[in-house]
Design a protein around this motif. Structure first.
Motif, mmCIF file in Angstrom:
data_model
loop_
_atom_site.group_PDB
_atom_site.id
_atom_site.type_symbol
_atom_site.label_atom_id
_atom_site.label_comp_id
_atom_site.label_asym_id
_atom_site.label_seq_id
_atom_site.Cartn_x
_atom_site.Cartn_y
_atom_site.Cartn_z
ATOM 1 N N TYR A 155 -0.442 1.488 -14.536
ATOM 2 C CA TYR A 155 0.332 0.820 -15.489
ATOM 3 C C TYR A 155 1.605 1.535 -15.698
ATOM 4 O O TYR A 155 2.452 0.717 -15.677
ATOM 5 C CB TYR A 155 -0.423 1.077 -17.051
ATOM 6 N N PHE A 156 1.706 2.716 -15.889
ATOM 7 C CA PHE A 156 2.932 3.551 -15.916
ATOM 8 C C PHE A 156 3.949 3.332 -14.705
ATOM 9 O O PHE A 156 4.993 3.130 -14.908
ATOM 10 C CB PHE A 156 2.838 4.820 -16.373
ATOM 11 N N LEU A 157 3.268 3.445 -13.600
ATOM 12 C CA LEU A 157 3.931 3.499 -12.324
ATOM 13 C C LEU A 157 4.572 2.141 -12.056
ATOM 14 O O LEU A 157 5.750 1.998 -11.729
ATOM 15 C CB LEU A 157 3.126 3.904 -11.253
ATOM 16 N N ILE A 158 3.750 1.115 -12.287
ATOM 17 C CA ILE A 158 4.449 -0.230 -12.062
ATOM 18 C C ILE A 158 5.643 -0.674 -13.188
ATOM 19 O O ILE A 158 6.730 -1.000 -12.584
ATOM 20 C CB ILE A 158 3.416 -1.276 -12.090
ATOM 21 N N LEU A 159 5.208 0.142 -14.306
ATOM 22 C CA LEU A 159 6.308 -0.374 -15.354
ATOM 23 C C LEU A 159 7.713 0.659 -15.143
ATOM 24 O O LEU A 159 8.941 0.153 -15.152
ATOM 25 C CB LEU A 159 5.697 0.328 -16.717
ATOM 26 N N LEU A 160 7.341 1.929 -14.540
ATOM 27 C CA LEU A 160 8.548 2.595 -14.074
ATOM 28 C C LEU A 160 9.334 2.051 -12.845
ATOM 29 O O LEU A 160 10.658 2.203 -12.774
ATOM 30 C CB LEU A 160 7.959 4.048 -13.861
ATOM 31 N N ILE A 161 8.975 1.518 -12.009
ATOM 32 C CA ILE A 161 9.332 0.758 -10.668
ATOM 33 C C ILE A 161 10.062 -0.394 -11.354
ATOM 34 O O ILE A 161 11.288 -0.465 -10.867
ATOM 35 C CB ILE A 161 8.315 0.457 -9.768
ATOM 36 N N ALA A 162 9.544 -1.293 -12.288
ATOM 37 C CA ALA A 162 10.377 -2.290 -12.802
ATOM 38 C C ALA A 162 11.433 -1.841 -13.524
ATOM 39 O O ALA A 162 12.541 -2.630 -13.429
ATOM 40 C CB ALA A 162 9.276 -3.086 -13.597
ATOM 41 N N GLN B 237 15.575 -14.893 -15.503
ATOM 42 C CA GLN B 237 15.157 -14.095 -14.611
ATOM 43 C C GLN B 237 13.702 -13.585 -14.425
ATOM 44 O O GLN B 237 13.062 -13.463 -15.315
ATOM 45 C CB GLN B 237 16.196 -12.762 -14.845
ATOM 46 N N SER B 238 13.482 -13.340 -13.290
ATOM 47 C CA SER B 238 12.233 -12.832 -12.596
ATOM 48 C C SER B 238 11.999 -11.423 -13.424
ATOM 49 O O SER B 238 10.677 -11.225 -13.883
ATOM 50 C CB SER B 238 12.001 -12.829 -11.402
ATOM 51 N N GLY B 239 12.867 -10.529 -13.736
ATOM 52 C CA GLY B 239 12.789 -9.230 -14.193
ATOM 53 C C GLY B 239 12.250 -9.473 -15.868
ATOM 54 O O GLY B 239 11.356 -8.486 -16.344
ATOM 55 N N THR B 240 12.841 -10.428 -16.584
ATOM 56 C CA THR B 240 12.309 -10.801 -17.851
ATOM 57 C C THR B 240 11.096 -10.881 -17.941
ATOM 58 O O THR B 240 10.430 -10.745 -18.958
ATOM 59 C CB THR B 240 13.411 -11.868 -18.507
ATOM 60 N N VAL B 241 10.750 -11.838 -17.175
ATOM 61 C CA VAL B 241 9.212 -12.341 -17.203
ATOM 62 C C VAL B 241 8.469 -11.352 -16.798
ATOM 63 O O VAL B 241 7.399 -11.065 -17.564
ATOM 64 C CB VAL B 241 9.088 -13.485 -16.121
ATOM 65 N N PHE B 242 8.602 -10.415 -15.886
ATOM 66 C CA PHE B 242 7.665 -9.200 -15.499
ATOM 67 C C PHE B 242 7.872 -8.192 -16.857
ATOM 68 O O PHE B 242 6.809 -7.753 -17.025
ATOM 69 C CB PHE B 242 8.350 -8.775 -14.296
ATOM 70 N N ALA B 243 8.934 -8.104 -17.425
ATOM 71 C CA ALA B 243 9.109 -6.972 -18.438
ATOM 72 C C ALA B 243 8.186 -7.485 -19.716
ATOM 73 O O ALA B 243 7.363 -6.778 -20.237
ATOM 74 C CB ALA B 243 10.435 -7.053 -19.028
ATOM 75 N N TRP B 244 8.258 -8.822 -19.716
ATOM 76 C CA TRP B 244 7.286 -9.447 -20.986
ATOM 77 C C TRP B 244 5.866 -9.461 -20.843
ATOM 78 O O TRP B 244 5.058 -9.011 -21.534
ATOM 79 C CB TRP B 244 7.762 -10.790 -21.365
ATOM 80 N N PHE B 245 5.263 -9.413 -19.303
ATOM 81 C CA PHE B 245 4.178 -9.525 -19.064
ATOM 82 C C PHE B 245 3.465 -8.143 -19.181
ATOM 83 O O PHE B 245 2.609 -7.761 -19.657
ATOM 84 C CB PHE B 245 4.181 -9.853 -17.533
ATOM 85 N N MET B 246 4.389 -6.985 -18.758
ATOM 86 C CA MET B 246 3.894 -5.624 -18.979
ATOM 87 C C MET B 246 3.863 -5.246 -20.172
ATOM 88 O O MET B 246 2.936 -4.631 -20.728
ATOM 89 C CB MET B 246 5.091 -4.667 -18.144
ATOM 90 N N LEU B 247 4.593 -5.926 -21.379
ATOM 91 C CA LEU B 247 4.449 -5.439 -22.599
ATOM 92 C C LEU B 247 3.226 -6.031 -22.987
ATOM 93 O O LEU B 247 2.622 -5.225 -23.629
ATOM 94 C CB LEU B 247 5.868 -6.179 -23.243
ATOM 95 N N MET B 248 3.145 -7.320 -22.631
ATOM 96 C CA MET B 248 1.475 -7.941 -23.035
ATOM 97 C C MET B 248 0.495 -7.088 -22.631
ATOM 98 O O MET B 248 -0.442 -6.948 -23.218
ATOM 99 C CB MET B 248 1.634 -9.369 -22.606
ATOM 100 N N MET B 249 0.522 -6.451 -21.325
ATOM 101 C CA MET B 249 -0.619 -5.806 -20.963
ATOM 102 C C MET B 249 -0.639 -4.365 -21.652
ATOM 103 O O MET B 249 -1.887 -4.080 -21.858
ATOM 104 C CB MET B 249 -0.242 -5.510 -19.456
#
Length: 165
Positions: free
Chosen positions: A90-97, A8-20
Motif C-alpha cells: 500500500y505504502f510503496l505504491i503510494l510513495l511511487i505515485a 489527469q491520470s495521476g488525479t484518478v490514481f490519487a483518489w483511488f489510493m485514498l479510497m483504498m
C-alpha cells in the motif's frame, strides 16, 4: 467545468489510493467491532494482549497443546514478515505515485523523502515492539504507520486536485 477528457491520470490514481486506504481503515473498524464480546480461541492471541483487556488469558482444559500456537521469537518474526508483506505494498505504491505525480508537479521531493523515512522508522519500530511483545506500544506504532499512509494519500490527492487539468 471539468471534462472527463481533461482529468489527469495521476488525479484518478490519487483518489483511488485514498479510497483504498479509507476502505482499509473501515475494514479494520468492522473487524474490531465484529469480534467484540466473543472470546478468542485458546492460544490464538499473543500473551501481551491480555494487558489491553485486563483479562488473564486462560487455557481451556479441553484443548490440546497441538492446537495452541506458542508465541516464540521465531513465530513472532515470521508473523512480522507476513504483516510487512501485507502492509508495505500500500505504502510503496503510494510513495511511487507521490514521487511521480506530486513531486513531478511541485519539483520538490522533500515530502516524499520524509514520508519514506518516517514509514521505514515506524515499521522498524513496529517490528521490534511486536517481536519483543510490548503492548500497547505496538498498537500505537501501527496506528502511526496507518496515519502516515493516510497523510501521504491525502497529500497526493490535494496536490493532484490543485493541479490544473
Amino acid at each position: 467545468m471539468v471534462s472527463v477528457e481533461t482529468i489527469q491520470s495521476g488525479t484518478v490514481f490519487a483518489w483511488f489510493m485514498l479510497m483504498m486506504i479509507i476502505r482499509r481503515i473501515v475494514m479494520l473498524g468492522v473487524a474490531m467491532n465484529a469480534g467484540r464480546g466473543k472470546p478468542f480461541p485458546p492460544g490464538s492471541r499473543p500473551p501481551e494482549d491480555s494487558k489491553l483487556s485486563g483479562v488473564k488469558i486462560q487455557q481451556s482444559p479441553t484443548t490440546t497443546t497441538s492446537n495452541q500456537i506458542e508465541f516464540t521469537k521465531d513465530v513472532r518474526v515470521n508473523k512480522t514478515i507476513h504483516n510487512d508483506t501485507e502492509n508495505d505494498p500500500y505504502f510503496l505504491i503510494l510513495l511511487i505515485a507521490t514521487a511521480l505525480f506530486s513531486d513531478g508537479y511541485s519539483r520538490n521531493c522533500s515530502r516524499t523523502i520524509a514520508y519514506g523515512l518516517l514509514y521505514l522508522i515506524i515499521r522498524t519500530l513496529y517490528a521490534v515492539t511486536y517481536i519483543i511483545g510490548l503492548q500497547p506500544w505496538r498498537s500505537i506504532i501501527y496506528a502511526l504507520g496507518l496515519a502516515l499512509t493516510l497523510a501521504c494519500s491525502l497529500d497526493l490527492v490535494i496536490t493532484m486536485s490543485l493541479r490544473p487539468n
